[in-house]
Design a protein around this motif. Sequence first.
Motif, PDB file in Angstrom:
ATOM      1  N   LEU A  13       0.842  -1.195   0.000  1.00  0.00           N
ATOM      2  CA  LEU A  13       0.000   0.000   0.000  1.00  0.00           C
ATOM      3  C   LEU A  13       0.874   1.241   0.000  1.00  0.00           C
ATOM      4  O   LEU A  13       1.987   1.225   0.524  1.00  0.00           O
ATOM      5  N   THR A  14       0.337   2.300  -0.547  1.00  0.00           N
ATOM      6  CA  THR A  14       0.988   3.601  -0.454  1.00  0.00           C
ATOM      7  C   THR A  14      -0.090   4.677  -0.425  1.00  0.00           C
ATOM      8  O   THR A  14      -1.232   4.430  -0.808  1.00  0.00           O
ATOM      9  N   ARG A  15       0.302   5.822   0.039  1.00  0.00           N
ATOM     10  CA  ARG A  15      -0.605   6.969  -0.002  1.00  0.00           C
ATOM     11  C   ARG A  15      -0.507   7.606  -1.382  1.00  0.00           C
ATOM     12  O   ARG A  15       0.536   7.565  -2.034  1.00  0.00           O
ATOM     13  N   GLU A  16      -1.582   8.198  -1.807  1.00  0.00           N
ATOM     14  CA  GLU A  16      -1.657   8.845  -3.123  1.00  0.00           C
ATOM     15  C   GLU A  16      -0.483   9.806  -3.330  1.00  0.00           C
ATOM     16  O   GLU A  16       0.138   9.824  -4.387  1.00  0.00           O
ATOM     17  N   GLU A  17      -0.150  10.592  -2.296  1.00  0.00           N
ATOM     18  CA  GLU A  17       0.915  11.590  -2.454  1.00  0.00           C
ATOM     19  C   GLU A  17       2.302  10.965  -2.583  1.00  0.00           C
ATOM     20  O   GLU A  17       3.260  11.635  -2.970  1.00  0.00           O
ATOM     21  N   ASN A  18       2.443   9.669  -2.293  1.00  0.00           N
ATOM     22  CA  ASN A  18       3.739   8.997  -2.419  1.00  0.00           C
ATOM     23  C   ASN A  18       3.948   8.356  -3.780  1.00  0.00           C
ATOM     24  O   ASN A  18       5.000   7.773  -4.037  1.00  0.00           O
TER      25      ASN A  18
END
Length: 184
Positions: free
Chosen positions: A144-149
Amino acid sequence: QASALPGGWKEGDDVFFVGASHKLESGDELIYGARGTVSGCSEVMDGQDHMRVAVQFPDNTGPIACQIDSLSRESPPPVLPAGWRIGELVVYTGPGQTLSDGDKLVPGARCEVVGPAPDSARSGSAAVLFPGHTVPVPVVTASLTREENMHACAPLGSCLNMCVVTPGKLQIATKDTKSGYNKV
């Protein structure tokens, strides 16, 4: 005095659900952080009732048989050990694959963090739900990652619903028989 139930619970005890949020076939829901009341023994009769108690949550039609390890006397924190927040929308970065129920995991797909991963899961994991899956069972993954990453994608001439992200380790999805979650 009420008799002890599995996990040392007693009828009338206040509890908090600390497992991953999900809908049940009945239409009732188990929601991370929801407060309920122990109403008695689990009566599923599948040989696992010694690991559950029946809990009545305010918005459900009747008591739900809950695993004792998904209950707590204290309200759970909104931030999970891996730093994910309940309700946070994140992006799946793992490999494309088909789950045992036929639903697909697609790199770049958006999903919602709905609860903690089991203790046995890889570090950084969370339980997530993917919109559009036919079986609304949480998937446990650390991919998983955050959108901003996310890194910028070069135009590919068509939308592939895929983006270049920091790669995670390749893992194959399996169903955890204890929790019922799909694990990646």
